[in-house]
Every structure is written in structure tokens, then in C-alpha cells.
Design a protein around this motif. Structure first.
Motif, mmCIF file in Angstrom:
data_model
loop_
_atom_site.group_PDB
_atom_site.id
_atom_site.type_symbol
_atom_site.label_atom_id
_atom_site.label_comp_id
_atom_site.label_asym_id
_atom_site.label_seq_id
_atom_site.Cartn_x
_atom_site.Cartn_y
_atom_site.Cartn_z
ATOM 1 N N PRO A 248 1.665 4.238 16.587
ATOM 2 C CA PRO A 248 0.700 5.058 15.855
ATOM 3 C C PRO A 248 1.384 5.825 14.728
ATOM 4 O O PRO A 248 2.588 5.659 14.505
ATOM 5 C CB PRO A 248 0.187 6.016 16.935
ATOM 6 C CG PRO A 248 1.371 6.202 17.824
ATOM 7 C CD PRO A 248 2.070 4.868 17.854
ATOM 8 N N ALA A 249 0.612 6.687 14.092
ATOM 9 C CA ALA A 249 1.112 7.360 12.897
ATOM 10 C C ALA A 249 1.543 8.795 13.181
ATOM 11 O O ALA A 249 1.502 9.633 12.303
ATOM 12 C CB ALA A 249 0.043 7.352 11.815
ATOM 13 N N ASN A 250 1.944 9.103 14.403
ATOM 14 C CA ASN A 250 2.386 10.452 14.737
ATOM 15 C C ASN A 250 3.659 10.797 13.971
ATOM 16 O O ASN A 250 4.720 10.249 14.226
ATOM 17 C CB ASN A 250 2.635 10.563 16.246
ATOM 18 C CG ASN A 250 2.964 11.990 16.673
ATOM 19 O OD1 ASN A 250 2.923 12.923 15.881
ATOM 20 N ND2 ASN A 250 3.292 12.152 17.936
ATOM 21 N N GLY A 251 3.527 11.686 13.015
ATOM 22 C CA GLY A 251 4.676 12.080 12.207
ATOM 23 C C GLY A 251 5.051 11.072 11.145
ATOM 24 O O GLY A 251 6.146 11.150 10.580
ATOM 25 N N LEU A 252 4.165 10.129 10.857
ATOM 26 C CA LEU A 252 4.465 9.051 9.916
ATOM 27 C C LEU A 252 3.322 8.928 8.921
ATOM 28 O O LEU A 252 2.153 8.901 9.304
ATOM 29 C CB LEU A 252 4.635 7.739 10.681
ATOM 30 C CG LEU A 252 4.995 6.486 9.887
ATOM 31 C CD1 LEU A 252 6.373 6.626 9.285
ATOM 32 C CD2 LEU A 252 4.949 5.275 10.810
ATOM 33 N N THR A 253 3.663 8.851 7.648
ATOM 34 C CA THR A 253 2.644 8.745 6.615
ATOM 35 C C THR A 253 2.851 7.486 5.798
ATOM 36 O O THR A 253 3.974 7.015 5.626
ATOM 37 C CB THR A 253 2.674 9.970 5.682
ATOM 38 O OG1 THR A 253 3.979 10.075 5.101
ATOM 39 C CG2 THR A 253 2.377 11.249 6.458
ATOM 40 N N ALA A 254 1.757 6.921 5.280
ATOM 41 C CA ALA A 254 1.838 5.756 4.401
ATOM 42 C C ALA A 254 2.526 6.185 3.097
ATOM 43 O O ALA A 254 2.366 7.321 2.656
ATOM 44 C CB ALA A 254 0.437 5.224 4.131
ATOM 45 N N PRO A 255 3.281 5.314 2.428
ATOM 46 C CA PRO A 255 3.515 3.907 2.780
ATOM 47 C C PRO A 255 4.721 3.691 3.684
ATOM 48 O O PRO A 255 5.164 2.575 3.870
ATOM 49 C CB PRO A 255 3.755 3.267 1.411
ATOM 50 C CG PRO A 255 4.491 4.348 0.661
ATOM 51 C CD PRO A 255 3.889 5.656 1.134
ATOM 52 N N ASN A 256 5.288 4.775 4.261
ATOM 53 C CA ASN A 256 6.473 4.618 5.101
ATOM 54 C C ASN A 256 6.214 3.781 6.341
ATOM 55 O O ASN A 256 7.151 3.268 6.953
ATOM 56 C CB ASN A 256 7.000 5.999 5.509
ATOM 57 C CG ASN A 256 7.584 6.767 4.338
ATOM 58 O OD1 ASN A 256 7.955 6.173 3.342
ATOM 59 N ND2 ASN A 256 7.644 8.072 4.451
#
Length: 654
Positions: free
Chosen positions: A442-450
Motif C-alpha cells: 500500500p501507499a503508507n508513507g509513499l507518494t506517487a511517482p515514487n
């Protein structure tokens, strides 16, 4: 720790004993996640002081394609590199010289005892070098050296030395064998802990397997060969440590390897298509060990030619494997001189990199070529010519220990740290299986486009298991990695928030702490008199207007969480007058004591007898009047501090 996933779209042939062994290896032997000990390759450069820069390929870089940069690593022949499990460079070697990861003025520093032969490269160089971790002591490494004198030698490196940058252990250089061929390879023992070091004798009629275990390096297991091998070619093991390939006089010789006993037995003898002009020289197995790539060299100086070949080891028996040979690359020109594919090496990304020499590869720049999907059959393997520019002629690639890449065909996911403190970041990485496109969830602590990078940095707010879906044109794989986040403890400090100056024995408590964690108190404006390390303390305050009480909670991962209470210090406690003294030298109630006296540092005390005659006067009284030379009776006092005055009586009982 890396996680891994066995893809469901691997297809295995229905025939062939060797393929059965591969299937058993993949599904019956535990698969160990591929860590990043092979993440860095340092090689190339000019020998001696020529100043030609070398190459550093970092497979843990933020981009999928390894990026070269300049360093001062000399030598073009024997080279080796080793990293730690997270891909951080530990040390590297070239032609018998070992350098640390430490840089000064952008140049790597040689270990204090890094000139292993203690004579300089003009005296002794190496055809090949190989680094192997000591199975007994994970801080020590063996470095094996195949020298220009056809000797196999070994030295030890201890990473605890040289301020943890590592050094060659003094007097550790040892001769293992003389009259050996120029290649060597590593095999993983059946116990998946120990190793084998493989070499061949110079006459080409036997193969040597040295056991490397808790007892050190043992005497070799010698396997006689009923045909002549070519001692001048490469020796390469398969990633699963089941097979060994070496060049014969007119052939490619594949041997089976017994991981338990160290014995070698013949499997296949293959002929290259243009054996009149070419000879097998360099090799690489595909990640799943079903494809063998052979790089040839010219045997003639005029009308020379060379090729990159693929043999499908899954085709069946030896004649069927012979029939499967495919020419992956062959230059379209007729060259002059000895031209060849110098070396090939499987990398942790599941691809194979090759270095070649011919008249089209003229300086500058030079290039590495790439086999993008080496498990695929024929030209579907995705050979790409001249993919990575490098700075010098290269004849050997490092990281010859194929056991580091035994699961390169399986997608791996790893975090730079398994456990982090709340608020910290951590780098994730995905590699292997020839993957080229990535998606993290999931995107916990992660943002696009990374979330589409191979190596994103995340800031998780809670323990999270990340899934990465990675793909190439031929497959899609999934891997998982868990990051444990130590939660922020909800600590709270309670106790008096407003106190008098010099208030004593004030109690403060903490709540919300986790049982078993360590507590440490800090006080500004006062001192702790008891309770340090427990859930409550007692404090004596000073006269600072603003003060604090802080508690820090530390768990076993050394995550620190804190809570602070602000304390206001104002005014003083009223003085307390004790109205009887017994100055009889029994050290009990011998003097006239005024309680809370330190709250009134500028004071004056006057004592009178019953007739109003002054018998004692003191400025800045210290609780020390003992009625010396006075008789028993009642006396009267006047205590003054600032504009305040207190009067009363005190009885002297002698």
C-alpha cells in the motif's frame, strides 16, 4: 531481511535427469532470500599509476540500470568485490591489492596490509580473485587469488580491524595449490552454510574442490577427468551449485557437482559451431540454471571471429542440448588479432552482463553488453549490445562467487531496516527476476511517482507489509516486505506544576509507558533525589523561574519517546521556627533551626533574653545558634528577610 516469491509461470521440461535435479533444487531445497552482497562491482582501470579510471556499478542505485562512476581502482585482470547484506560496499580487490570502502579525496584507500603479496603488482598479478565469507565468523572473509605463477593462494580479511574498515590479517596468506588453471568458482555446500572452492590443475586432467567450513579450508577433493580441459579459460558454477562448466580443448565441458561430497562427474560435452576458428572462453548460467551462455575467442589471428552462444540445458540429453545451440550475437565483420568475449557475470537483478573485445569496441568509450532475460530461450533472451558505457578496457568482471546470485531469478523485496522508530524513514528495494517495471502497495508513507521506483523511500506511520508487483516482457512477479514501526508511546508526566523556590521532596510520576521498557528522567532547575529509572521520582527544586521534568522511554530497538512537564518556580515556603533546643552535644536538636531557610538567603536573626538584652545577632543565618555560654530559659527572636519580619520565642533546655 529480503522476502521472496516463487512465480507460478515457470515452466520445466518433462525430460532430462539434469532438469529433474533443477526442479528438486527449486522445490525441495529451502530457498534463501538473495541479499545484496553482490550489489557493487568495482573493476577496470589502468594498472599501476597509469591513472585510467575504473568503473563502479551499483545495483542498489535508485535507477534500475547500474550507473558507472570514476574511482581509482587499478587493474584489468583479477578483481573481486563484496558488500554487506544491505548492499553497502565493504571492500574490493584487484591483482592482489585490497581497498576499503573508505574514501579520501574521492579515492578509495588501500587496507594497511592490502598489498597481499607485499611486492607490488610488477612482481605478482592475478588471473582471478574470489571473495567468500567465513562460515564460522561473519566478520571475516577469505580472498582467493589465482596468480600469474599458476598458484592458488588465500588470505583472510577481518572487518573488525582498521577502525571497522577492515584489513588483511597479518601472516594469513597461505598457498593452497600449485600448477592450477586460471579459473575458479564457488559452490554452496549441501548444508547451505559452508562452501566449496573449485579449481582445476594446470594439466587439465582433474578438478579440485576445497571444503570451506568452520574448520577453515581443508584438503581438496580431487576428481579425475577422462579428457583434457583447457586451463586458460574461465571456470563458472551454476547459481544452484549443481553444475560446473569449463572449456575443453575443442569443446564445452559441463560437470555435475555433488554439494555434499565435493565430487565432480561428467554431464555433457558440447561442441561450438565454429570450433575450427573459435574456442570457448567465458561462461554464464541463467538464473534458473536451464540456459548456458558461452562466449568464444578467436583461435586465429587473421579472419578472426567470435560469438555469444546459448545452449538450452532443458532440451534433454547431450545430443539434444547440442542441437539447441543458438547464436545470440556474432559480429558482422571479419577481424584481426585475438578477439573474444572476455567475461560474463550474472547480477542480482537477474540479468547477465558481458564484456567483449573487437575492433568496433574502440576507445572511448568502452561498453558492457547485457542479456536482459537470460532464462528465455534463443534470441528471446534479449541481448543488448553496448548498454553501459565504461571508462577502460576490461578483461574480468568481479563477484565471481555465483552463490551470491543463487536466487537472482526470483523477485526479492528488502527493506534497509526491518524495524524503525516512529517518524523514521526506510528505503525499500525490489530486484531480481529481470524485473524492469515496479508498483508498490500500500501507499503508507509513499507518494506517487515514487511508488513506481525499484528503490523508493517510505515514511510508514505504522507497521506495514508492502507488496511490490514487478514485471518484464515475459513475466510478472510479486514479493512482500514487512517494516515494523515501533509506535510512539503515549507518555504523560504528572506532579506539582507550581512550586515554591527550593521546594523539596516533590513527587512526579509517569503514565502510559510500556512494561519492560527503560525509563530515564531528566530535570532542569532542580535535582532528582530518588526514583531514577522507575515510574516515579522525587525532586528538590532550586530557584530557577522555569523548570522541566522529562521522562524518556527506550525500547529494545533504541527508539526514544519522551514526555515533558513544565514547572513554574515562584515564591518561597514560609519559614518554620522550632521553639525548643537542647544543646547537650548529643547531636539532636542542638541548634535553633528555621525550616525552609534557604528560601531566604538574605536574612538577619537577633536573639534577646527575657529582659530584652541582645545575646546573638547573625546576618545570613545558617541554623547554627546553640546558645553557647547562656543558661537555660526562654529567649526571644526576631527574623527579618527583605521587608518581612517574624517574631517569636524559643526555649533553651540544657
Amino acid at each position: 531481511m529480503a522476502s521472496y516469491f516463487i512465480p507460478f509461470n515457470i515452466c520445466f521440461p518433462k525430460t532430462g535427469k539434469q532438469i529433474l535435479r533443477i526442479v528438486l533444487f527449486l522445490f525441495c531445497v529451502p530457498l534463501y532470500a538473495q541479499e545484496k552482497q553482490g550489489a557493487n562491482w568495482l573493476f577496470g582501470g589502468g594498472q599501476g599509476s597509469s591513472g585510467v579510471p575504473g568503473v563502479h556499478l551499483d545495483f542498489s542505485a535508485s535507477k534500475l540500470q547500474p550507473q558507472p562512476f570514476i574511482n581509482n581502482h587499478p587493474g584489468t585482470v583479477g578483481v573481486a568485490t563484496i558488500s554487506d547484506k544491505n548492499g553497502e560496499l565493504l571492500f574490493f580487490s584487484s591483482i592482489g591489492n585490497v581497498a576499503t570502502r573508505q574514501k579520501v579525496n574521492n579515492k578509495y584507500q588501500q587496507m594497511p596490509n592490502g598489498d597481499i603479496f607485499k611486492a607490488g603488482i610488477s612482481y605478482m598479478g592475478t588471473y582471478a580473485e574470489l571473495i567468500m565469507q567465513n562460515p564460522q565468523d561473519r566478520q571475516r572473509y577469505y580472498i582467493f587469488l589465482n596468480t600469474f605463477f599458476d598458484e592458488l593462494q588465500v588470505a583472510e580479511i577481518d572487518m573488525r580491524l582498521n577502525n571497522s574498515f577492515g584489513d588483511v590479517v597479518p601472516n594469513s596468506l597461505k598457498l593452497l595449490s600449485t600448477q592450477v588453471g586460471r579459473g575458479m568458482a564457488a559452490m554452496l555446500h549441501q548444508n547451505n552454510r559452508d562452501y566449496w572452492l573449485l579449481s582445476m590443475n594446470f594439466s587439465g586432467d582433474s578438478l579440485l574442490a576445497f571444503p570451506v567450513n568452520a574448520n577453515g579450508i581443508g584438503a581438496p577433493i580431487v576428481s579425475a577427468i577422462n579428457k583434457k580441459l583447457w586451463a586458460g579459460g574461465r571456470l563458472k558454477s551454476s547459481p544452484n551449485s549443481e553444475m560446473l562448466v569449463v572449456s575443453g580443448k575443442q569443446s564445452v565441458e559441463i560437470f555435475g557437482f555433488n554439494r555434499q561430497t565435493g565430487n565432480v562427474s561428467a554431464l555433457h560435452s558440447l561442441i561450438i559451431p565454429d570450433s575450427a576458428k573459435q574456442q570457448a572462453f567465458s561462461f554464464s548460467f541463467s538464473p534458473n540454471s536451464t540456459k548456458l551462455y558461452v562466449g568464444t575467442m578467436s583461435k586465429v589471428s587473421s579472419n578472426a571471429s567470435y560469438a555469444l552462444l546459448q545452449y538450452d540445458l532443458a532440451a534433454g540429453n547431450s545430443p539434444q542440448i547440442q542441437q539447441s545451440v543458438t547464436t545470440i550475437y556474432h559480429p558482422s565483420f571479419i577481424g584481426f588479432g585475438q578477439i573474444q568475449i572476455w567475461d560474463m557475470q550474472l547480477a542480482m537483478d537477474g540479468k547477465i552482463y558481458a564484456v567483449r573485445e573487437d575492433s568496433t569496441n574502440t576507445p572511448p568509450p568502452y561498453y558492457l553488453s547485457q542479456i536482459s532475460y537470460p532464462d528465455q530461450k534463443g534470441i528471446a533472451c534479449g541481448f543488448k549490445l553496448n548498454t553501459i558505457p565504461i571508462t577502460s578496457i576490461v578483461t574480468s568482471l568481479p563477484a565471481l562467487n555465483q552463490t551470491l546470485f543463487r536466487n537472482a531469478g526470483i523477485l526479492q523485496a528488502q527493506a534497509s531496516r526491518d524495524t524503525i522508530c516512529y517518524g523514521d524513514s526506510v528505503q525499500l528495494s525490489a530486484y531480481g527476476a529481470g524485473a524492469e517495471r515496479f508498483r508498490w502497495e500500500p501507499a503508507n508513507g509513499l507518494t506517487a511517482p515514487n511508488d513506481t521506483l525499484a528503490n523508493p523511500v517510505v515514511w510508514p506511520t505504522a507497521t506495514t507489509t508492502y507488496r511490490v508487483i514487478a514485471s518484464s516482457p515475459f513475466r510478472t512477479d510479486t514479493a512482500f516486505v514487512k517494516v515494523v514501526v515501533r509506535s510512539n508511546a503515549e507518555l504523560k508526566v504528572s506532579g506539582p506544576e507550581q512550586v515554591y523556590r527550593f521546594a523539596e521532596d516533590q513527587e512526579y510520576r509517569v503514565s502510559g509507558q510500556t512494561t519492560g521498557n527503560d525509563l530515564h528522567w531528566q530535570v532542569s532547575g532542580g535535582e532528582i533525589v530518588s526514583g531514577q529509572g522507575t515510574n516515579r521520582i522525587r525532586v528538590n527544586w532550586g530557584e530557577t523561574a522555569e523548570a522541566t521534568v522529562t521522562v524518556l522511554e527506550t525500547n529494545k530497538e533504541t527508539c526514544d519517546y519522551g514526555a515533558t512537564l513544565k514547572v513554574e518556580i515562584a515564591g518561597s515556603l514560609p519559614p518554620v521556627f522550632y521553639n525548643i533546643i537542647t544543646p547537650n552535644a548529643d547531636h539532636k536538636n542542638d541548634a535553633f533551626v528555621i525550616g525552609n531557610l534557604k528560601g531566604y538567603p538574605e536574612n538577619e536573626l537577633v536573639i534577646y533574653n527575657r529582659w530584652g538584652v541582645e545575646v546573638f545577632r547573625s546576618r545570613d543565618y545558617k541554623n547554627d545558634w546553640k546558645a553557647e555560654n547562656l543558661s537555660s530559659g526562654v529567649y526571644y527572636y526576631r527574623f527579618q528577610s527583605g521587608k518581612q519580619t517574624w517574631k517569636g520565642w524559643v526555649e533553651v533546655a540544657k
